[in-house]
Scaffold this motif. Sequence first.
Motif, PDB file in Angstrom:
ATOM      1  N   THR A  14      -3.235   8.293  -1.189  1.00  0.00           N
ATOM      2  CA  THR A  14      -2.991   7.034  -0.475  1.00  0.00           C
ATOM      3  C   THR A  14      -1.795   7.180   0.454  1.00  0.00           C
ATOM      4  OG1 THR A  14      -3.944   5.743  -2.281  1.00  0.00           O
ATOM      5  CG2 THR A  14      -2.464   4.574  -0.783  1.00  0.00           C
ATOM      6  N   ALA A  15      -0.720   7.781  -0.040  1.00  0.00           N
ATOM      7  CA  ALA A  15       0.494   7.957   0.761  1.00  0.00           C
ATOM      8  C   ALA A  15       0.244   8.873   1.957  1.00  0.00           C
ATOM      9  CB  ALA A  15       1.617   8.512  -0.109  1.00  0.00           C
ATOM     10  N   ALA A  16      -0.424   9.999   1.736  1.00  0.00           N
ATOM     11  CA  ALA A  16      -0.687  10.939   2.833  1.00  0.00           C
ATOM     12  C   ALA A  16      -1.540  10.282   3.912  1.00  0.00           C
ATOM     13  CB  ALA A  16      -1.369  12.203   2.302  1.00  0.00           C
ATOM     14  N   ASP A  17      -2.568   9.563   3.499  1.00  0.00           N
ATOM     15  CA  ASP A  17      -3.426   8.860   4.463  1.00  0.00           C
ATOM     16  C   ASP A  17      -2.622   7.839   5.257  1.00  0.00           C
ATOM     17  OD1 ASP A  17      -6.088   8.191   5.553  1.00  0.00           O
ATOM     18  OD2 ASP A  17      -5.722   6.271   4.541  1.00  0.00           O
ATOM     19  N   TYR A  18      -1.797   7.073   4.571  1.00  0.00           N
ATOM     20  CA  TYR A  18      -0.961   6.061   5.227  1.00  0.00           C
ATOM     21  C   TYR A  18      -0.021   6.713   6.251  1.00  0.00           C
ATOM     22  CZ  TYR A  18       3.099   3.020   5.786  1.00  0.00           C
ATOM     23  OH  TYR A  18       4.140   2.293   6.312  1.00  0.00           O
ATOM     24  N   VAL A  51       9.726  15.917   7.608  1.00  0.00           N
ATOM     25  CA  VAL A  51       9.827  14.780   6.703  1.00  0.00           C
ATOM     26  C   VAL A  51       9.334  15.226   5.325  1.00  0.00           C
ATOM     27  CG1 VAL A  51       9.185  12.376   6.268  1.00  0.00           C
ATOM     28  CG2 VAL A  51       9.390  13.200   8.630  1.00  0.00           C
ATOM     29  N   VAL A  52      10.238  15.174   4.362  1.00  0.00           N
ATOM     30  CA  VAL A  52       9.910  15.500   2.981  1.00  0.00           C
ATOM     31  C   VAL A  52       9.734  14.166   2.267  1.00  0.00           C
ATOM     32  CG1 VAL A  52      10.708  16.618   0.873  1.00  0.00           C
ATOM     33  CG2 VAL A  52      11.217  17.647   3.101  1.00  0.00           C
ATOM     34  N   VAL A  53       8.563  13.980   1.661  1.00  0.00           N
ATOM     35  CA  VAL A  53       8.215  12.680   1.089  1.00  0.00           C
ATOM     36  C   VAL A  53       8.021  12.804  -0.416  1.00  0.00           C
ATOM     37  CG1 VAL A  53       6.614  10.726   1.175  1.00  0.00           C
ATOM     38  CG2 VAL A  53       7.036  12.091   3.246  1.00  0.00           C
ATOM     39  N   GLU A  54       8.774  12.007  -1.157  1.00  0.00           N
ATOM     40  CA  GLU A  54       8.577  11.887  -2.600  1.00  0.00           C
ATOM     41  C   GLU A  54       7.698  10.670  -2.831  1.00  0.00           C
ATOM     42  OE1 GLU A  54       9.066  12.509  -6.788  1.00  0.00           O
ATOM     43  OE2 GLU A  54       9.147  13.800  -5.022  1.00  0.00           O
ATOM     44  N   VAL A  55       6.584  10.869  -3.519  1.00  0.00           N
ATOM     45  CA  VAL A  55       5.648   9.783  -3.794  1.00  0.00           C
ATOM     46  C   VAL A  55       5.768   9.406  -5.265  1.00  0.00           C
ATOM     47  CG1 VAL A  55       3.232   9.050  -3.765  1.00  0.00           C
ATOM     48  CG2 VAL A  55       4.068  10.656  -2.027  1.00  0.00           C
ATOM     49  N   LYS A  56       5.999   8.139  -5.528  1.00  0.00           N
ATOM     50  CA  LYS A  56       6.049   7.640  -6.898  1.00  0.00           C
ATOM     51  C   LYS A  56       4.948   6.604  -7.055  1.00  0.00           C
ATOM     52  CE  LYS A  56       8.576   9.102  -9.404  1.00  0.00           C
ATOM     53  NZ  LYS A  56       8.402  10.379 -10.117  1.00  0.00           N
ATOM     54  N   PHE A  98      14.272  12.514   4.510  1.00  0.00           N
ATOM     55  CA  PHE A  98      13.730  12.400   3.164  1.00  0.00           C
ATOM     56  C   PHE A  98      13.261  10.963   2.955  1.00  0.00           C
ATOM     57  CE2 PHE A  98      16.593  15.964   3.116  1.00  0.00           C
ATOM     58  CZ  PHE A  98      15.875  16.922   2.424  1.00  0.00           C
ATOM     59  N   ASP A  99      11.954  10.804   2.812  1.00  0.00           N
ATOM     60  CA  ASP A  99      11.345   9.487   2.624  1.00  0.00           C
ATOM     61  C   ASP A  99      10.864   9.334   1.188  1.00  0.00           C
ATOM     62  OD1 ASP A  99      11.617   9.422   5.385  1.00  0.00           O
ATOM     63  OD2 ASP A  99       9.509   8.973   5.782  1.00  0.00           O
ATOM     64  N   VAL A 100      10.682   8.087   0.802  1.00  0.00           N
ATOM     65  CA  VAL A 100      10.035   7.758  -0.467  1.00  0.00           C
ATOM     66  C   VAL A 100       8.875   6.834  -0.148  1.00  0.00           C
ATOM     67  CG1 VAL A 100      10.280   6.547  -2.676  1.00  0.00           C
ATOM     68  CG2 VAL A 100      12.132   8.036  -1.858  1.00  0.00           C
ATOM     69  N   VAL A 101       7.740   7.102  -0.764  1.00  0.00           N
ATOM     70  CA  VAL A 101       6.601   6.187  -0.705  1.00  0.00           C
ATOM     71  C   VAL A 101       6.317   5.757  -2.139  1.00  0.00           C
ATOM     72  CG1 VAL A 101       4.159   5.894  -0.169  1.00  0.00           C
ATOM     73  CG2 VAL A 101       5.629   7.173   1.400  1.00  0.00           C
ATOM     74  N   ALA A 102       6.412   4.455  -2.367  1.00  0.00           N
ATOM     75  CA  ALA A 102       6.156   3.878  -3.686  1.00  0.00           C
ATOM     76  C   ALA A 102       4.784   3.214  -3.653  1.00  0.00           C
ATOM     77  CB  ALA A 102       7.235   2.859  -4.029  1.00  0.00           C
ATOM     78  N   VAL A 103       3.920   3.643  -4.569  1.00  0.00           N
ATOM     79  CA  VAL A 103       2.555   3.119  -4.622  1.00  0.00           C
ATOM     80  C   VAL A 103       2.375   2.428  -5.966  1.00  0.00           C
ATOM     81  CG1 VAL A 103       0.104   3.660  -4.441  1.00  0.00           C
ATOM     82  CG2 VAL A 103       1.777   5.052  -3.188  1.00  0.00           C
ATOM     83  N   THR A 112      -0.790  -1.436  -3.572  1.00  0.00           N
ATOM     84  CA  THR A 112       0.208  -1.777  -2.566  1.00  0.00           C
ATOM     85  C   THR A 112       1.089  -0.550  -2.354  1.00  0.00           C
ATOM     86  OG1 THR A 112       1.739  -2.668  -4.214  1.00  0.00           O
ATOM     87  CG2 THR A 112       0.238  -4.231  -3.158  1.00  0.00           C
ATOM     88  N   LEU A 113       1.648  -0.454  -1.168  1.00  0.00           N
ATOM     89  CA  LEU A 113       2.438   0.711  -0.807  1.00  0.00           C
ATOM     90  C   LEU A 113       3.689   0.244  -0.082  1.00  0.00           C
ATOM     91  CD1 LEU A 113       1.096   3.953   0.722  1.00  0.00           C
ATOM     92  CD2 LEU A 113       2.877   2.711   1.918  1.00  0.00           C
ATOM     93  N   GLN A 114       4.824   0.841  -0.437  1.00  0.00           N
ATOM     94  CA  GLN A 114       6.072   0.604   0.283  1.00  0.00           C
ATOM     95  C   GLN A 114       6.613   1.948   0.745  1.00  0.00           C
ATOM     96  OE1 GLN A 114       8.192  -1.793  -2.799  1.00  0.00           O
ATOM     97  NE2 GLN A 114       8.416  -3.224  -1.100  1.00  0.00           N
ATOM     98  N   HIS A 115       6.955   2.012   2.020  1.00  0.00           N
ATOM     99  CA  HIS A 115       7.465   3.244   2.607  1.00  0.00           C
ATOM    100  C   HIS A 115       8.944   3.037   2.905  1.00  0.00           C
ATOM    101  CE1 HIS A 115       7.517   6.073   6.338  1.00  0.00           C
ATOM    102  NE2 HIS A 115       7.958   6.696   5.266  1.00  0.00           N
ATOM    103  N   TYR A 116       9.766   3.947   2.403  1.00  0.00           N
ATOM    104  CA  TYR A 116      11.207   3.899   2.624  1.00  0.00           C
ATOM    105  C   TYR A 116      11.614   5.118   3.441  1.00  0.00           C
ATOM    106  CZ  TYR A 116      10.934   0.619  -1.283  1.00  0.00           C
ATOM    107  OH  TYR A 116      10.607  -0.438  -2.094  1.00  0.00           O
ATOM    108  N   PRO A 117      11.592   4.991   4.789  1.00  0.00           N
ATOM    109  CA  PRO A 117      12.005   6.119   5.627  1.00  0.00           C
ATOM    110  C   PRO A 117      13.502   6.403   5.429  1.00  0.00           C
ATOM    111  CG  PRO A 117      10.873   4.440   6.921  1.00  0.00           C
ATOM    112  CD  PRO A 117      11.150   3.858   5.572  1.00  0.00           C
ATOM    113  N   ALA A 118      13.870   7.666   5.483  1.00  0.00           N
ATOM    114  CA  ALA A 118      15.272   8.076   5.337  1.00  0.00           C
ATOM    115  C   ALA A 118      15.899   7.437   4.100  1.00  0.00           C
ATOM    116  CB  ALA A 118      16.068   7.742   6.602  1.00  0.00           C
ATOM    117  N   ALA A 119      15.183   7.490   2.989  1.00  0.00           N
ATOM    118  CA  ALA A 119      15.644   6.862   1.751  1.00  0.00           C
ATOM    119  C   ALA A 119      16.882   7.545   1.187  1.00  0.00           C
ATOM    120  CB  ALA A 119      14.520   6.866   0.713  1.00  0.00           C
ATOM    121  N   PHE A 120      17.012   8.834   1.450  1.00  0.00           N
ATOM    122  CA  PHE A 120      18.212   9.562   0.978  1.00  0.00           C
ATOM    123  C   PHE A 120      18.454  10.765   1.848  1.00  0.00           C
ATOM    124  CE2 PHE A 120      14.599  11.119  -1.481  1.00  0.00           C
ATOM    125  CZ  PHE A 120      14.778  12.474  -1.546  1.00  0.00           C
TER     126      PHE A 120
END
Length: 120
Positions: A14-18, A51-56, A98-103, A112-120
Amino acid sequence: MAAKDELGRRGEDTAADYLQRTHGMVVLARNWRCRDGELDIVATDPEHRLVVVEVKTRSGTGYGEPAESITPAKMRRIRGLARAWMSEHHVVWPEIRFDVVAVLMPPDRPATLQHYPAAF
């Protein structure tokens, strides 16, 4: 595949598609592993940043919101993994984000999905 692993895979899909559809990112790697851990998604954005994305992904909030599980120790580990990924691929990037995508994927409601660009 265990239910937890299946939930995580669906969240990462879901995150990759988004990220690709909504932000025009190009996914370079998914689930890249080395002895120190795993990067969920490595991508580039339209501004040519790495962009390195951590998906939770979680099925509910009984243990808190998905993004709340990203601790300072996990952030340090992800930064180190990003360096290892670049070293293995023989690349240097002028800018890394470094982004976080919370699903949230409850069994009885749409995800539902929340994307936090430049989260850390």
